[in-house]
Write an enzyme that holds these catalytic residues in place. Structure first.
Site, short mmCIF file in Angstrom:
data_model
loop_
_atom_site.label_atom_id
_atom_site.label_comp_id
_atom_site.label_asym_id
_atom_site.label_seq_id
_atom_site.Cartn_x
_atom_site.Cartn_y
_atom_site.Cartn_z
N GLU A 34 100.40 5.73 -19.75
CA GLU A 34 100.03 4.48 -20.40
C GLU A 34 101.22 3.59 -20.77
O GLU A 34 101.46 3.30 -21.95
CB GLU A 34 99.20 4.77 -21.66
CG GLU A 34 97.92 5.51 -21.36
CD GLU A 34 97.01 5.66 -22.58
OE1 GLU A 34 97.43 5.34 -23.70
OE2 GLU A 34 95.86 6.09 -22.40
N GLU A 72 92.32 10.75 -18.69
CA GLU A 72 91.95 10.91 -20.10
C GLU A 72 90.60 10.27 -20.34
O GLU A 72 90.36 9.13 -19.93
CB GLU A 72 92.96 10.23 -21.05
CG GLU A 72 94.24 10.98 -21.25
CD GLU A 72 95.16 10.33 -22.27
OE1 GLU A 72 94.67 9.69 -23.24
OE2 GLU A 72 96.39 10.47 -22.09
C1 BGC Z 1 97.02 8.58 -25.32
C2 BGC Z 1 96.86 9.86 -26.09
C3 BGC Z 1 96.05 9.60 -27.34
C4 BGC Z 1 94.69 9.12 -26.93
C5 BGC Z 1 93.73 8.85 -28.08
C6 BGC Z 1 95.78 7.75 -25.25
O1 BGC Z 1 96.12 6.41 -25.43
O2 BGC Z 1 97.55 8.84 -24.04
O3 BGC Z 1 98.13 10.36 -26.38
O4 BGC Z 1 95.98 10.71 -28.18
O5 BGC Z 1 94.80 7.94 -26.21
O6 BGC Z 1 94.19 7.80 -28.88
#
Ligand code: BGC
Length: 443
Positions: free
Chosen positions: A169, A353
């Site tokens: 990101e 993610e």
């Molecule tokens: C990040 C994580 C974070 C997650 C939830 C993402 O932007 O890569 O490190 O914990 O979002 O906020």
């Protein structure tokens, strides 16, 4: 949540979970690790809502064998971890620190022995503090230091890591870390943060060739995306939407896929040198997509607004403990949009993610029921499947996160895990979503 059976995903689809180093490892001085910008930031009063730091986090550095056991029990085919640059190069330059690499060597071997593919992110925001002191990502030299670090990691782990992810990101690291200052290193530069975008992307491109020289494994980047939902339909709203879309969704993807930087956000391109865009457009094998929610946008209300858009809360959706709207269809929309936008230039996507925070706590029997997370994951997986049916090449899905962990500026107040962590005792308790995901993966 619908009771219809989850549609089938193709054989070979990669099922995984993700974490990152500073959020789980702790042991911040073990093995001669150097300080990172997040150590400095977390230890600065007032930066983290609960005043906590990542000094101990989930103590994964010492408990990794137990955590690999949890991964094995979950039955996932892949685990996305991140490597802490300040463990490998405590000051961000110079030869590899053997003790730092030894930790990841042990972890990677333990994963392989458990039948789990290691997926390694090289930069999940924990820049060595010494590099920040020299200007951090505002300094072009950091891109070259990043490629050198990538080379050291690949020389040691390149035979066993199954997928490389250069950056996590870069948009969030630019905007929260250098635009608004909510994240480390806490700079408030607004649109003057553009060099941070360019130097991260340049570092990515240089790292791609360093990785290719040492490893035959595929290479990716993990970008954060958020489809825009317009709050009005005036020309000004549409222009605001286009500006936000360019900033969040295109700035870190157009140049990767050979299209150069979008014009809309109005950045000063003075830092872009001849040849840089070719380095940045080095072919990648996979595009990592991190998705949490869409963003509501309208035209700025005041004439002297420093930004060309204004964010508005999206109403009418359930919300997570972060107050983020739960919009599974936004993921389908995003995947379809990426496919339409980039066509044949788009490499296969893996959702690197996807997840949600809720205030999960053990009940009287010691179990941790988290029906909202199950509904969240169920909805988002159906959305991925719909996008695949519409022709989008998606080859994997990683839940954020394996463990409850240290959520950056929110400290320990937001729980994203499939596994509950009691931070006082470091006891891990799989939540009901863990069993749900395990059964899904098995099928
Ligand atoms: C990040 C994580 C974070 C997650 C939830 C993402 O932007 O890569 O490190 O914990 O979002 O906020």
């Amino acid at each position: 949540m619908t009771s219809a059976p989850m549609p089938e995903f193709p054989a070979g689809f990669r099922w995984g979970v993700s974490t990152s180093a500073y959020q789980i490892e702790g042991a911040v001085t073990a093995g001669d690790r150097g300080p990172s910008i997040w150590d400095t930031f977390a230890h600065s009063p007032g930066r983290i809502v609960d005043g906590s730091t990542g000094d101990e986090a989930c103590d994964h550095y010492h408990r990794y064998a137990e955590d690999v056991g949890l991964l094995a029990g979950l039955g996932v085919s892949a685990y996305r971890l991140s490597i802490a640059w300040p463990r490998v190069q405590p000051t961000g330059t110079g030869p590899a620190n053997a003790a730092g690499l030894d930790f990841y060597d042990r972890l990677v071997d333990a994963l392989l022995a458990a039948g789990v593919d290691p997926v390694a992110t090289l930069f999940h925001w924990d820049l060595p503090q010494a590099l920040e002191d020299a200007g951090g990502w505002l300094n072009r030299d950091t891109a070259h230091r990043f490629a050198e670090y990538a080379d050291l990691v690949a020389a040691r782990l390149g035979d066993r890591v199954k997928l490389w992810i250069t950056l996590n990101e870069p948009f969030v690291h630019m905007s929260l870390g250098h635009g608004t200052g909510a994240h480390a290193p806490g700079r408030v530069l607004l649109f003057d943060a553009f060099p941070v975008a360019h130097h991260q992307l340049l570092g990515h491109g240089l790292a791609v060739s360093a990785l290719r020289a040492r490893s035959t494994s595929p290479v990716a980047i993990a970008n954060n995306y958020s489809p825009v939902r317009l709050a009005g339909d005036s020309d000004a709203d549409r222009a605001a939407g286009a500006a936000y879309d360019a900033l969040h969704n295109r700035l870190f993807t157009d140049p990767l896929l050979g299209l150069g930087y979008p014009e809309e956000p109005g950045f000063d391109p003075a830092v872009v040198r001849a040849g840089d865009l070719d380095v940045i457009a080095a072919p990648i094998d996979v595009l990592g997509v991190n998705y949490y929610n869409p963003t509501g946008i309208r035209a700025p209300s005041g004439e002297d607004s420093p930004l060309p858009f204004e964010m508005v809360p999206l109403e009418g959706y359930p919300r997570t403990a972060f107050d983020w709207p739960v919009v599974p269809d936004g993921l389908r929309e995003l995947l379809v949009q990426l496919h339409r936008r980039y066509g044949d230039a788009l490499p296969p996507i893996q959702v690197t993610e996807s997840g949600c925070a809720y205030d999960d706590a053990p009940d009287a029997d010691g179990r941790v029921p988290d029906p909202d997370r199950i509904a969240y994951l169920d909805g988002h997986l159906r959305a991925v499947h719909e996008a695949m049916t519409a022709g989008v090449p998606v080859t994997g899905y990683f839940v954020w996160s394996l463990l409850d962990n240290w959520e950056w500026a929110e400290g320990f107040t937001k729980r994203f895990g499939l596994v509950h962590v009691d931070y006082a005792t470091q006891r891990r308790t799989p939540k009901s979503s863990y069993a749900w995901f395990r059964d899904l993966v098995r099928r």
